[in-house]
Design a protein around this motif. Structure first.
Motif, mmCIF file in Angstrom:
data_model
loop_
_atom_site.group_PDB
_atom_site.id
_atom_site.type_symbol
_atom_site.label_atom_id
_atom_site.label_comp_id
_atom_site.label_asym_id
_atom_site.label_seq_id
_atom_site.Cartn_x
_atom_site.Cartn_y
_atom_site.Cartn_z
ATOM 1 N N LYS C 43 0.827 -1.200 0.000
ATOM 2 C CA LYS C 43 0.000 0.000 0.000
ATOM 3 C C LYS C 43 0.868 1.260 0.000
ATOM 4 C CE LYS C 43 -1.943 -1.248 3.902
ATOM 5 N NZ LYS C 43 -1.223 -2.513 4.136
ATOM 6 N N SER C 44 1.789 1.307 0.931
ATOM 7 C CA SER C 44 2.657 2.494 0.976
ATOM 8 C C SER C 44 3.455 2.634 -0.316
ATOM 9 C CB SER C 44 3.611 2.400 2.169
ATOM 10 O OG SER C 44 2.890 2.323 3.370
ATOM 11 N N SER C 45 3.809 1.497 -0.899
ATOM 12 C CA SER C 45 4.573 1.550 -2.146
ATOM 13 C C SER C 45 3.774 2.232 -3.254
ATOM 14 C CB SER C 45 4.973 0.144 -2.582
ATOM 15 O OG SER C 45 5.770 -0.466 -1.593
ATOM 16 N N PRO C 76 3.158 10.625 5.426
ATOM 17 C CA PRO C 76 3.822 9.317 5.429
ATOM 18 C C PRO C 76 3.403 8.493 6.646
ATOM 19 C CG PRO C 76 5.371 11.054 6.032
ATOM 20 C CD PRO C 76 4.063 11.732 5.753
ATOM 21 N N GLN C 77 3.661 7.198 6.533
ATOM 22 C CA GLN C 77 3.232 6.287 7.586
ATOM 23 C C GLN C 77 3.983 6.555 8.897
ATOM 24 O OE1 GLN C 77 3.473 2.252 6.257
ATOM 25 N NE2 GLN C 77 2.321 1.437 7.988
ATOM 26 N N ARG C 78 5.298 6.756 8.792
ATOM 27 C CA ARG C 78 6.040 7.210 9.969
ATOM 28 C C ARG C 78 6.005 8.729 9.888
ATOM 29 N NH1 ARG C 78 11.488 4.661 11.021
ATOM 30 N NH2 ARG C 78 10.507 3.892 12.931
ATOM 31 N N LEU C 152 -3.025 9.898 2.389
ATOM 32 C CA LEU C 152 -2.898 9.674 3.828
ATOM 33 C C LEU C 152 -2.545 8.214 4.095
ATOM 34 C CD1 LEU C 152 -6.083 11.664 4.943
ATOM 35 C CD2 LEU C 152 -3.712 12.464 4.898
ATOM 36 N N ASP C 153 -1.378 7.984 4.682
ATOM 37 C CA ASP C 153 -0.940 6.616 4.941
ATOM 38 C C ASP C 153 -1.134 6.298 6.419
ATOM 39 O OD1 ASP C 153 0.177 4.134 4.889
ATOM 40 O OD2 ASP C 153 1.995 4.730 3.802
ATOM 41 N N GLU C 154 -2.247 5.644 6.730
ATOM 42 C CA GLU C 154 -2.591 5.294 8.110
ATOM 43 C C GLU C 154 -2.485 6.498 9.047
ATOM 44 O OE1 GLU C 154 -1.225 1.667 9.637
ATOM 45 O OE2 GLU C 154 -1.333 0.632 7.723
ATOM 46 N N SER E 130 8.009 -2.775 5.478
ATOM 47 C CA SER E 130 6.845 -1.899 5.603
ATOM 48 C C SER E 130 6.609 -1.604 7.077
ATOM 49 C CB SER E 130 5.622 -2.568 4.993
ATOM 50 O OG SER E 130 5.089 -3.512 5.912
ATOM 51 N N GLY E 131 5.792 -0.580 7.324
ATOM 52 C CA GLY E 131 5.528 -0.166 8.701
ATOM 53 C C GLY E 131 5.030 -1.306 9.568
ATOM 54 N N GLY E 132 4.069 -2.057 9.047
ATOM 55 C CA GLY E 132 3.510 -3.163 9.819
ATOM 56 C C GLY E 132 4.526 -4.269 10.047
HETATM 57 MG MG LIG Z 1 2.628 0.994 4.787
#
Ligand SMILES: [Mg+2]
Ligand SMILES: Nc1ncnc2c1ncn2[C@@H]1O[C@H](COP(=O)(O)OP(=O)(O)OP(=O)(O)O)[C@@H](O)[C@H]1O
Ligand SMILES: Nc1ncnc2c1ncn2[C@@H]1O[C@H](COP(=O)(O)OP(=O)(O)OP(=O)(O)O)[C@@H](O)[C@H]1O
Ligand SMILES: Cc1ncc(C[n+]2csc(CCO)c2C)c(N)n1
Ligand SMILES: [Mg+2]
Lengths: 315, 255, 246, 255, 246
Positions: C43-45, C76-78, C152-154, E130-132
């Motif tokens: 997903k983030s990719s 970003p997710q982080r 929006l990533d999480e 990935s984050g997870g």
């Molecule tokens: Mg991700």
């Protein structure tokens, strides 16, 4: 004879050059060995030979005339025992094509490329004044680069050792002219000497005599066979003397100028009268200071500051 | 408030004072007990005494050295920054320039002194250039490595915001390089005064280097060391300034 | 309506890991799209492809109107907060990049702080905030940018239910008001249903789209009980993710 | 595979070659056109020619310098590491030792050369010590700053695992300092060869510094520069090794 | 049974922010305690107090048995993976700290990778995950330590429902098996209910305990529909958090 040779260390004042010729010849010709000595010529260092001698790192060293007087005045009992050169080898040099410099008085207001000793100031101003000038000039302390600075015209004049830098200028065909110190009121001196600590030498008279005699023999051989001596020096220094023509020409100049052996046959010996004259000159110019850096108040008695006692019996 | 702040600063300087004094004391005692000749190593008390006696000359000679140090270091900072930016923006420059800079750091003064004299004479300029030459490289390496340490996430974020190469540089790479910059600064400022002293050996009328050379040639190791004391003090002040600037510039590290 | 953004047969390998197998979908202007899928699916990719940080191995991305680097506001997710910027300056970063002065950016973002529960923390450093507070700061930073497309990533992963619902409500209202198009990565099915107009469910890596759903529930959806329809959809999506065929 | 790797390496070296050659060419042309006297600045062609002719002597003198460089640098690395660890574990040492180290960097060789000769003589040891003295400080600053850059989260995690001060140091602070270490290494190795050359002025039988001094005093600027070429080449090799080591040691940066 | 861990009237101020007002609770051996509360309340700070990273302004913590530094296996809210260690070595970090060789630690943790969905990523660097996946690696790192007390700070925040349930199930089984005592910070009420024996609900900052609940549902609770009791509890906790008086 083969077994217990006395080890003696010798400190140099500069990178190996023709002033040191006798030391290397004596080694190559086995004079030290004959005298029962094992002489180690220490590598040249930033530290003055006199400091090395004064602190026992070396027993003998090449002392410069002015350096010796300065140190002895300050209370270090150094004592020269052999004069490498019988006369002043230094002189004032400048670009020979300069029309504005004809005589020392013309150096007034010019730029001097210097080496950072107090003596130079007295020397140069005496020479200028000796010629009727004011003795005022600008000093730029240059050290090793003085000659390049002179060649490129960044300074107007400097000092040189005529049997080294002077010979080189000649080899390069540089149109250079010079003034001789003695012509303008500066006493003649034994520019380069071999000496040690007086107490040590007096405690080890045999070793001292053996060393000084061997060195004398080396210098005599060099004076008599300059070409061969030059080869010996070049060989002994492992390719460090990368300008063989300079060595040969320098040897020729040392011989021709009767520096190693004077016209009257004197070799190594120092005339106490000349020493006293130079001592007085330095004292009068405020160049002699005691151990605390204060000007000497009373004129020292210079007799006994040097000795000829260890030279071979003069014939 | 003021008083306690002063006391706090004094407290911070205490360990330094203790260690420096300990060394001076050990030296004094060593010279005394081992009977080292003052022609080789004068006792610190003598150095201070003689240095104090010569304070007027010392000060007159410290001036030009300090001027060369500060101007040279400023030039060094400016050019390290300019080159680091150029290298950051044009990566091939890195491979092209680094060897040249490395070589520039290996040139011994004896080899280049004649050229410096030929080209620049004896004024302040050649000293400034030499100080810059010596102190420039640590800054450059630190900056370039600092830029490289930047978090990728931050750069991606900035690009997503529409920041161009320059924007990313200014807002992420440059601040990321700050701790590296200060490591480089502290290294490099330490060399600045010594570099100025060395630069004077290439030819100068006045300066601590000239003073040292004279003192040495006139067999005054006490004055040599007095000048070294002065140069050390100058360096320590500059170093402390750099360290202070570092603290001030990175408040988020302290919070 | 022609799509604002269109992804066609995207494939991607990162290192030696095949990440995306075949991803195609369209995003219409003003639409809220949610991507849901297992952790590590890719997903983030997809976001990184959209941002141009990665180039796809195959397929293409087309974007109408704005050039790529001015189109997206990305979270970003982080959180990617800059440690050397105070929170208020982190939130205002996007505005500064757009050319606003720092002072103007501060003035522009300061009013948001109470809404994001960050009042009083304007001058703190990121390291002085809790995880959820950092996430909220990152969200605020994204939303103030006012870009046509929101990625929006999480964004709510570190928030408790109450704070999260507050933020979601505010987001829903704000998007409706500004007619912003949004792409949301989430692992919370209910969140997707509450916010999205369209939901794409991704398979595990290498990702492809398993199913897509239109969500036609009336808005606003948050702050009141979800209709039964929504629960049915939730169950359906859960089944798809669990690999239970419809 | 092998061939392409070789070609790749050559490609990486290309910009360096280009820039260095450009400088040599410019120098050659400048000397030619400006008619600079070869006693002041010989043309590079002449330097190479004469250097080649003197290659045996040059090589014989490069040996001791390289030995002093490598041993000194190894000592420097070891002691920088030891001191950095000590400072990291006993913070007051930082305030106590840094001023001493800063001062140690400001000591001009002329001031300490006599002591070095007195204490250590003319052998390899004093050169090793001097090289270590000069190159030690950048490493120390880099390491100490590197330790400080460690992420607090990692340290807290390790402590929660029961790691003591040493465990935290070894597993978090030390690896965190790696990029700083390499910045310091690249700075410091650049100085190592020059430091060895300077160290020889304190007294040595052989070495590039001795060669340079003699060539200078024998009016052979071409040989001075030939020796400088050799020392630059040595430094470049060491620098490249350090850079290569850096790449190898941080694989996660490349992934 | 006497408590394994006991917190008494803890108060804490960080910077000028009062974070904890008055926190007291006990943890009995083998018990699973969940802390739930709004973002920024001070939950993570409680863990930092337990770990001794912070000292409380008032109050005290008592721990039976093991000394403090050997008692806890801690999973921080941000994953704290070491960028310079491969995933397998990050997971084995705790074992290495306990004195195991790297080789032995690798051998010990390798079998866990499939269970955590990280198979094939053993030799990757953290930045390649990935984050997870990072979160799962951090969780694995925590669990392999086999400490008597587990401190988990939002361990499932970045995971999709399916992966999360898988991990939770595994955790529940493992804890039951090893009789480990656990403290879980979460913002997911249902997660708390599914895992915990006891739930403490925290007020917003400065935090105090608003209510505590015993969860007596039969285990295993995961993988099957929750009983009505659970839904009632969920509603009750939601109300407490929302400030609705019981
Ligand atoms: Mg991700
Ligand atoms: N290093 C720090 N320095 C100063 N204040 C801090 C620091 N870390 C956290 N705080 C403050 O402590 C308060 C509580 O933080 P904490 O991380 O304990 O919250 P939390 O309950 O874990 O929140 P979240 O659910 O968002 O993670 C916050 O207001 C935060 O600003
Ligand atoms: N920098 C990288 N280098 C190599 N591989 C990467 C990199 N970043 C991510 N990957 C790989 O790409 C795959 C997909 O990662 P991505 O971050 O897109 O997943 P995701 O769907 O966002 O997962 P999550 O829900 O856990 O965040 C993962 O298998 C991961 O290992
Ligand atoms: C061979 C040789 N050449 C130069 C010097 C140094 N030097 C250059 S000028 C000068 C003074 C002249 O009165 C001195 C000593 C030396 N010591 N030995
Ligand atoms: Mg938290």
């Amino acid at each position: 004879q083969t077994s217990a040779r006395t080890t003696v260390k010798m400190a140099l004042d500069w990178t190996p050059n023709t002033n040191h010729i006798g030391l290397y010849v004596a080694e190559a010709k086995g004079y030290y060995k004959e005298a029962g000595l094992d002489v180690q010529i220490l590598p040249y260092t930033d530290t003055s030979a006199s400091a090395l001698v004064a602190n026992g790192v070396a027993q003998f060293g090449i002392l410069s005339s002015v350096g010796f007087f300065t140190q002895r005045a300050a209370g270090v009992p150094l004592q020269p025992a052999y004069a490498v050169v019988q006369h002043e080898t230094g002189r004032v040099v400048f670009d020979g094509t300069r029309a504005d410099i004809a005589r020392p008085a013309d150096l007034d207001g010019k730029t001097y490329g210097g080496f950072g000793t107090a003596w130079e100031d007295a020397l140069v101003s005496t020479i200028i004044k000796g010629d009727g000038g004011k003795g005022e000039f600008k000093t730029v302390t240059l050290g090793t680069s003085a000659y390049e600075a002179l060649a490129s015209g960044r300074v107007d004049f400097t000092l040189e050792i005529l049997t080294w830098e002077g010979v080189n200028a000649e080899l390069l065909g540089r149109p250079q002219r010079s003034f001789t110190y003695a012509d303008y009121g500066v006493p003649d001196q034994y520019t380069t000497m071999i000496g040690g600590m007086q107490p040590w030498m007096e405690a080890h008279p045999d070793t001292t005599r053996a060393f000084i005699e061997a060195a004398e023999k080396g210098y005599r051989f060099a004076a008599e066979h300059p070409e061969e001596a030059a080869e010996i020096l070049i060989k002994a220094t492992n390719g460090m003397l990368s300008n063989p023509a300079l060595i040969k020409a320098s040897m020729a100049a040392l011989v021709k100028g009767q520096f190693l052996i004077d016209g009257d046959g004197t070799i190594g010996a120092m005339d106490p009268a000349r020493i006293t004259k130079m001592g007085n000159f330095l004292f009068d110019h405020g160049l002699l200071r005691d151990g605390d850096g204060k000007l000497l108040e009373t004129r020292p008695d210079f007799t006994g500051w040097t000795t000829n006692a260890y030279l071979s019996p003069q014939d | 408030m003021r008083l306690s702040a002063v006391r706090h600063q004094a407290g911070r300087a205490l360990p330094a004072l203790v260690s420096v004094c300990a060394i001076l004391l050990a030296w004094e005692v060593y010279v005394d007990l081992a009977g080292v000749s003052p022609t080789l190593l004068p006792a610190p008390s003598r150095v201070v005494e003689q240095g104090w006696a010569a304070r007027a000359v010392l000060l007159a000679n410290a001036g030009p050295t300090l001027a060369a140090t500060l101007s040279g270091f400023a030039l060094s900072l400016a050019s390290a920054f300019v080159f680091s930016v150029a290298i950051d923006f044009v990566p091939v420059l890195r491979r092209a320039l680094f060897p040249v800079f490395v070589i520039s750091q290996t040139l011994p003064l004896v080899a280049i002194a004649p050229l410096i004299v030929l080209w620049f004479g004896f004024g302040l300029l050649p000293k400034i250039l030499l100080v810059a030459l010596v102190t420039f490289f640590p800054m450059l390496v630190a900056l370039v490595d600092g830029y490289e340490s930047t978090d990728d996430d931050l750069q991606r974020l900035l690009r997503s915001m529409g920041a161009g190469r320059a924007g990313v540089f200014r807002r992420a790479r440059l601040p990321s390089a700050l701790p590296y910059f200060f490591a480089g600064l502290r290294i490099s400022i330490t060399y600045a005064v010594v570099a100025a002293i060395f630069a004077e050996y290439a030819g100068a009328q006045r300066g601590l280097g000239i003073f040292i050379l004279n003192a040495k040639n006139n067999f005054r190791p006490d004055l040599v060391l007095a000048a070294v004391f002065v140069s050390s003090a100058l360096t320590l002040v500059l170093f402390a300034l750099a360290a202070g600037l570092q603290r001030l510039s990175m408040p988020w590290r302290r919070a | 309506m022609s799509p604002l953004l269109s992804l066609r047969n995207l494939a991607l390998t990162r290192g030696r890991t095949p990440v995306l197998a075949d991803i195609s979908f369209d995003v219409r202007p003003g639409e809220f799209t949610a991507l849901i899928g297992p952790s590590g699916a890719g997903k983030s990719s997809i976001f990184e492809l959209l941002l141009g940080n990665l180039a796809p191995e195959a397929g293409q991305i087309t974007l109408q109107g704005a050039p790529q680097d001015a189109a997206f506001a990305y979270m970003p997710q982080r959180d990617a907060l800059m440690p050397w910027r105070r929170i208020i300056d982190n939130v205002g970063l996007g505005l500064e990049v757009q050319g606003m002065s720092r002072r103007a950016a501060r003035a522009a973002v300061a009013p948001l702080f109470p809404r994001f529960g960050l009042e009083g923390f304007e001058r703190h450093w990121p390291a002085q905030l809790s995880g959820g507070m950092r996430q909220r700061a990152a969200l605020a930073r994204t939303l103030v940018q006012d870009r046509p497309l929101l990625l929006l990533d999480e964004p709510f992963g570190a928030l408790d239910a109450l704070t999260r619902t507050g933020m979601q409500q505010w987001l829903e209202a704000r998007l409706a008001e500004t007619r912003t198009t949004a792409l949301l990565i989430t692992h919370d099915i209910r969140e997707a249903i509450c916010l999205a107009d369209r939901i794409h469910v991704l398979s595990p890596r290498p990702a492809q789209i398993l199913a897509s759903f239109d969500v036609t529930l009336p808005r606003p959806r948050l702050g009141r009980p979800l209709p039964a329809e929504a629960h049915a959809l939730e169950a359906r999506i859960t089944d798809v993710l669990a690999g239970i065929p419809g």
